[in-house]
Scaffold this motif. Structure first.
Motif, PDB file in Angstrom:
ATOM      1  N   LYS A 135      13.189 -23.058 -74.724  1.00 50.54           N
ATOM      2  CA  LYS A 135      11.785 -23.463 -74.702  1.00 50.54           C
ATOM      3  C   LYS A 135      11.598 -24.711 -73.863  1.00 50.54           C
ATOM      4  O   LYS A 135      12.493 -25.541 -73.754  1.00 50.54           O
ATOM      5  CB  LYS A 135      11.265 -23.703 -76.114  1.00 50.54           C
ATOM      6  N   VAL A 136      10.411 -24.795 -73.287  1.00 54.98           N
ATOM      7  CA  VAL A 136      10.052 -25.962 -72.477  1.00 54.98           C
ATOM      8  C   VAL A 136       8.627 -26.348 -72.825  1.00 54.98           C
ATOM      9  O   VAL A 136       7.759 -25.478 -72.955  1.00 54.98           O
ATOM     10  CB  VAL A 136      10.136 -25.642 -70.963  1.00 54.98           C
ATOM     11  N   TYR A 150       9.644 -13.784 -71.141  1.00 51.27           N
ATOM     12  CA  TYR A 150       8.962 -15.073 -70.985  1.00 51.27           C
ATOM     13  C   TYR A 150       7.551 -15.000 -71.550  1.00 51.27           C
ATOM     14  O   TYR A 150       6.790 -14.076 -71.247  1.00 51.27           O
ATOM     15  CB  TYR A 150       8.914 -15.418 -69.500  1.00 51.27           C
ATOM     16  N   SER A 151       7.207 -15.970 -72.386  1.00 46.79           N
ATOM     17  CA  SER A 151       5.826 -16.098 -72.860  1.00 46.79           C
ATOM     18  C   SER A 151       5.423 -17.562 -72.745  1.00 46.79           C
ATOM     19  O   SER A 151       6.273 -18.448 -72.764  1.00 46.79           O
ATOM     20  CB  SER A 151       5.695 -15.625 -74.298  1.00 46.79           C
ATOM     21  N   LYS A 163       3.492 -24.750 -72.296  1.00 45.58           N
ATOM     22  CA  LYS A 163       4.689 -24.442 -73.074  1.00 45.58           C
ATOM     23  C   LYS A 163       5.201 -23.060 -72.733  1.00 45.58           C
ATOM     24  O   LYS A 163       4.418 -22.137 -72.508  1.00 45.58           O
ATOM     25  CB  LYS A 163       4.378 -24.457 -74.571  1.00 45.58           C
ATOM     26  N   GLY A 164       6.494 -22.908 -72.704  1.00 43.59           N
ATOM     27  CA  GLY A 164       7.077 -21.595 -72.432  1.00 43.59           C
ATOM     28  C   GLY A 164       8.257 -21.310 -73.341  1.00 43.59           C
ATOM     29  O   GLY A 164       8.973 -22.230 -73.752  1.00 43.59           O
ATOM     30  N   LEU A 185       8.788 -25.734 -62.520  1.00 41.97           N
ATOM     31  CA  LEU A 185       7.507 -25.068 -62.303  1.00 41.97           C
ATOM     32  C   LEU A 185       6.384 -25.804 -63.050  1.00 41.97           C
ATOM     33  O   LEU A 185       5.313 -26.071 -62.488  1.00 41.97           O
ATOM     34  CB  LEU A 185       7.594 -23.614 -62.785  1.00 41.97           C
ATOM     35  N   TYR A 186       6.640 -26.131 -64.316  1.00 43.35           N
ATOM     36  CA  TYR A 186       5.606 -26.785 -65.131  1.00 43.35           C
ATOM     37  C   TYR A 186       5.271 -28.178 -64.600  1.00 43.35           C
ATOM     38  O   TYR A 186       4.107 -28.562 -64.497  1.00 43.35           O
ATOM     39  CB  TYR A 186       6.060 -26.886 -66.599  1.00 43.35           C
TER      40      TYR A 186
END
Lengths: 184, 342
Positions: free
Chosen positions: A35-36, A122-123, A140-141, A168-169
């Motif tokens: 998670k990120v 991926y969500s 959030k991912g 990316l974020y």
């Protein structure tokens, strides 16, 4: 004994195929989800930021994106978008939640080559939180690494997946801030 | 090969322990005073139970005191721990590390790791035989189920069960092991005595968690990709019903005659009636709820919220959130994570 050797060889062959074949589906994955969460403060009201990120059919604010084509508007479960990246990569996404009152939407990747983005399953959720005349955007991912089995090659490891999504974020949120604050 | 069936004593202990759950407690109310006294003794609130929550990101286990909903200890495990199972007598907790490829044996009373048992492949779901003599561990990469002797620290039998075995559960009599075969959309039945697969049935898409009821009559699988729960008649080996639940169900817990299902993408626990199979309601929880389990008295359901690093308690009757505890990073608690303090 020869049976064991043959079987191992077969498994190895299958594994190496899995490593190099494009991931046509995001279904297969390993045991450890990653998670990120990244946030950024933007000197603009949440409504103004939401006017940009709240349109699922337009991802032009995200630097690597060349083109967004989609259907279904902002209707969760129906809205889809096909993203073409500037490097030629392609990603298909589905909108899964949409809450305009809370400035929040969620989506998931339906299809991506792990060479484009080294993740499976991926969500993601993006939320704009009002803070007076400013706002904080949270992205959030949750995802699995690109390689679905144990002992992944470095480019498809947990670390590679985390680095790709974090990058990316961070770059995406910075570009969003720049776009909103500069008024362009 | 491992013809170790539950002794009458352990079987009855198990039945009594499970009997505190409400399914059993319906019969409890209408039955003899002796049974009531037994159940009361075992359900006494004096002994606070604990939860062993595996934190995959931080590589440890948070032991949560369920009376106070506070973390009581943290045990370093390593290897991205995911699966957990506690022995019926509360003496041991077992944790799988799929990336580290081992099973950690924990002395639950002393809260310390006793040993690591190396396992091949990707050990994930697991269950403990009712008598505690065997730990059954699924290897999700090479389609195997291992029977591990936890005291000897060795695999004593291996069964081929199908691609990506994930969740594991054992019937209360210890005779039958059910394994979800995730990518084949099936449940495999393994005979504990011969340690061979004796059958399989098709369920919903991508079954993950498997839960068997106290009577050993029914099993429930959370089918991640079809957003439903398969209700399995274990004796008949068939799907008796399919219950629609929320997005991306992960595991099922049973309490108060209800099924409680963690819906990862819905940030909710969906609840259905085990008799009518009708929906009862939904409880909003943290993000990506995963492992779920019920207290012995059936009053409380506990859930690990993977994204938000929290462990919540829910009143099983009123469906209200009653407590929250912080965990390590990425709590999975995949399996029977509640330790009964007998």
């Amino acid at each position: 004994m020869s049976f064991v050797v043959a079987r191992r060889a077969m498994i190895l062959a299958a594994l190496s195929l899995a490593a190099f074949a494009p991931a046509s589906t995001g279904l297969a994955h390993g045991p450890s989800r990653q998670k990120v969460t990244e946030t950024i403060e933007i000197a603009a009201p949440a409504e103004k930021v939401w006017a940009i990120v709240g349109n699922f059919q337009d991802l032009s604010w995200l630097p690597p994106v060349a083109k967004t084509e989609g259907a279904g508007g902002n209707e969760p479960g129906k809205a889809t978008r096909h993203i073409t990246l500037k490097n030629g990569g392609e990603i298909d996404e589905l909108l899964t939640k949409y809450d305009a009152a809370d400035f929040s939407l969620a989506y998931r990747i339906e299809k991506v080559d792990v060479k484009v983005l080294p993740v499976n399953n991926y969500s993601s959720t993006m939320t704009v939180k009002p803070q007076g005349d400013k706002s904080v955007v949270e992205w959030k991912g949750a995802f699995y690494r690109g390689y679905p089995n144990n002992d992944p090659p470095p480019e498809l490891s947990d670390e590679a997946a985390l680095a790709a999504i974090t990058g990316l974020y961070k770059s995406g949120l910075a570009a969003l801030k720049e776009k909103v604050e500069s008024g362009k | 090969m491992i013809a170790r069936l539950a002794s009458p004593w352990t079987a009855s202990l198990q039945a009594r322990r499970r009997g505190c759950e409400p399914e059993g407690s319906r019969s409890w109310r209408g039955s003899a005073a002796r049974a009531a006294a037994l159940a009361l003794a075992l359900c006494s609130p004096a002994a606070a139970d604990e939860a062993f929550v595996t934190n995959q990101g931080s590589g440890d286990v948070t032991i949560v005191d369920l009376a106070t909903m506070r973390p009581a200890a943290t045990l370093a495990i390593g290897g991205k721990p995911a699966g957990v199972a506690v022995s019926a007598d509360g003496a041991r907790a077992y944790v799988t590390s799929p990336e580290g490829k081992y099973l950690t044996v924990i002395d639950a009373r002393e809260r310390r790791a006793l040993r690591r048992i190396a396992l091949e492949g990707g050990p994930l779901g697991l269950a403990v035989a009712p008598d505690g003599g065997r730990v059954y561990v699924a290897d999700m990469y090479e389609g195997r189920l291992f029977a591990v002797d936890p005291e000897a620290g060795a695999v004593v039998a291996t069964a081929q069960v199908g691609v990506t075995p994930s969740g594991v559960a054992v019937t209360p009599d210890g005779r039958l092991i059910l394994v979800s075969i995730r990518d084949a959309d099936r449940i495999a039945f393994v005979d504990a005595a011969s340690f061979r697969k004796i059958g399989e049935i098709e369920v919903g898409r991508h079954p993950f968690g498997v839960t068997i009821d106290a009577a050993g009559a029914r099993a429930y699988t959370a089918n991640v990709e079809s957003d439903d729960v398969s209700v399995i008649d274990i004796a008949a080996r068939r799907v008796a019903a399919t219950v629609k639940v929320g997005k991306r169900p992960y595991c099922v817990a049973l309490a108060q005659g209800r099924g409680f299902v963690t819906d990862q993408y819905a940030e909710a626990v969906s609840v259905f009636d085990l008799t009518t199979l009708a929906p009862v309601g939904e409880v909003k929880v943290g993000e990506y709820p995963e492992g779920i389990g019920a207290s012995r008295d059936g009053k409380t359901v506990y859930v690990a919220n993977w994204f938000t690093n929290e462990f919540w308690s829910i009143a099983a009757d009123s469906l209200t959130v009653t407590g929250k505890a912080k965990t390590g990073d990425g709590p999975r608690a995949f399996g029977a994570f509640i330790r009964a303090m007998n």
